[in-house]
Design a protein around this motif. Sequence first.
Motif, short mmCIF file in Angstrom:
data_model
loop_
_atom_site.label_atom_id
_atom_site.label_comp_id
_atom_site.label_asym_id
_atom_site.label_seq_id
_atom_site.Cartn_x
_atom_site.Cartn_y
_atom_site.Cartn_z
N LEU A 106 33.72 30.55 30.59
CA LEU A 106 35.06 31.10 30.82
C LEU A 106 35.92 30.96 29.57
O LEU A 106 36.64 31.88 29.19
CB LEU A 106 35.72 30.37 31.99
N CYS A 107 35.83 29.82 28.91
CA CYS A 107 36.65 29.56 27.72
C CYS A 107 36.10 30.26 26.48
O CYS A 107 36.85 30.82 25.69
CB CYS A 107 36.69 28.06 27.43
N THR B 58 33.76 28.96 41.86
CA THR B 58 33.55 30.42 41.85
C THR B 58 34.89 31.13 41.94
O THR B 58 35.14 32.11 41.22
CB THR B 58 32.65 30.84 43.03
N GLY B 59 35.77 30.63 42.79
CA GLY B 59 37.09 31.22 42.94
C GLY B 59 37.92 31.15 41.68
O GLY B 59 38.64 32.09 41.34
N VAL B 60 37.81 30.03 40.96
CA VAL B 60 38.54 29.86 39.70
C VAL B 60 38.13 30.93 38.69
O VAL B 60 38.98 31.60 38.08
CB VAL B 60 38.28 28.45 39.11
N VAL B 61 36.83 31.09 38.53
CA VAL B 61 36.32 32.05 37.54
C VAL B 61 36.71 33.48 37.93
O VAL B 61 37.19 34.25 37.09
CB VAL B 61 34.79 31.93 37.41
N GLU B 62 36.54 33.82 39.20
CA GLU B 62 36.91 35.16 39.65
C GLU B 62 38.40 35.41 39.48
O GLU B 62 38.82 36.50 39.09
CB GLU B 62 36.51 35.34 41.12
N ALA B 63 39.21 34.39 39.76
CA ALA B 63 40.66 34.53 39.66
C ALA B 63 41.09 34.80 38.22
O ALA B 63 41.88 35.71 37.96
CB ALA B 63 41.35 33.27 40.18
N VAL B 64 40.58 33.99 37.30
CA VAL B 64 40.98 34.14 35.89
C VAL B 64 40.57 35.51 35.36
O VAL B 64 41.33 36.19 34.68
CB VAL B 64 40.39 33.01 35.03
N ARG B 65 39.36 35.92 35.69
CA ARG B 65 38.86 37.20 35.17
C ARG B 65 39.53 38.40 35.84
O ARG B 65 39.76 39.42 35.19
CB ARG B 65 37.34 37.27 35.35
N THR B 66 39.85 38.28 37.11
CA THR B 66 40.45 39.40 37.85
C THR B 66 41.94 39.54 37.58
O THR B 66 42.44 40.63 37.29
CB THR B 66 40.22 39.22 39.37
N LEU B 67 42.66 38.41 37.67
CA LEU B 67 44.12 38.46 37.55
C LEU B 67 44.59 38.80 36.15
O LEU B 67 45.67 39.36 35.96
CB LEU B 67 44.73 37.13 38.00
N PHE B 68 43.78 38.45 35.13
CA PHE B 68 44.23 38.64 33.75
C PHE B 68 43.34 39.59 32.97
O PHE B 68 43.29 39.55 31.75
CB PHE B 68 44.34 37.28 33.06
N GLU B 69 42.66 40.47 33.69
CA GLU B 69 41.85 41.50 33.05
C GLU B 69 42.77 42.42 32.24
O GLU B 69 43.82 42.84 32.70
CB GLU B 69 41.10 42.30 34.12
N GLY B 70 42.38 42.71 31.04
CA GLY B 70 43.19 43.56 30.18
C GLY B 70 44.23 42.81 29.37
O GLY B 70 44.96 43.41 28.58
N ASP B 71 44.30 41.50 29.54
CA ASP B 71 45.25 40.67 28.78
C ASP B 71 44.49 39.46 28.24
O ASP B 71 44.62 38.35 28.75
CB ASP B 71 46.39 40.23 29.70
#
Length: 236
Positions: free
Chosen positions: A106-107, A20-33
């Motif tokens: 995610l991918c 869950t943390g992995v998915v949230e991290a990827v979507r949150t940290l790189f939103e807009g890119d």
Amino acid sequence: MSFWEKLVNFISQSAGTVLTGVVEAVRTLFEGDPETRRQVAFSVSLIALSAKMAKADGFVTLEEVNAFHEIFEIPEGERRNVARLYNLARQDTAGYEAYARTLKNLCSDGEEGCPLLEEVIDGLFHIAKADGTVHEKELEFLAHVAEIFGISEARFTAICARHMDLGERDPYGVLGVSRSDDFKTIRSRYRALVAENHPDRLIARGVPKEFHAAANDRMARINAAYEAIERELKAA
């Protein structure tokens, strides 16, 4: 702070499972890119699933570790963060099926038949075969992940053929063609594979440039398969 460090810190501090943390991290940290997000999603998927594959197999060899670093030319200063992510995934209580299903979304971002998912399977094969053979449990793991990803049996067989000796299905299996196909069809398929695996196409799909070592190995196998078929048909 590097994106690897941000990613691991975010995951470590999040509630719930590592997945869950992995998915949230990827979507949150790189939103807009979206370009960076796809590259990070690919990298995280390959790291997490390789950790799960090692757990399914029961051990990690030095050759597999070297193959991992061959795919990802990770700067010395970042290896600790990547190792932390690998170990977090390996120790997570979520099974690999849950990882595969979630990382698929995610991918692919909802895209059916996403080529990036085939790249993940190809990368996992590259790691699995590093010790000289793809073990039975590793192959079982890879086949099930491919099934979850929605990769057809024919496509999975072609990926297998690039990494394993499949007897009479190889080299035809490498190109995903049949012995009954005429040379024009085989040549057309070969040219399509060459185009699909061009570095620019890989980058467009979200494959990090660091993964091109494995892509170069794949292209060498595709070229060798085509040359073998061409020699066979000319001699007939």
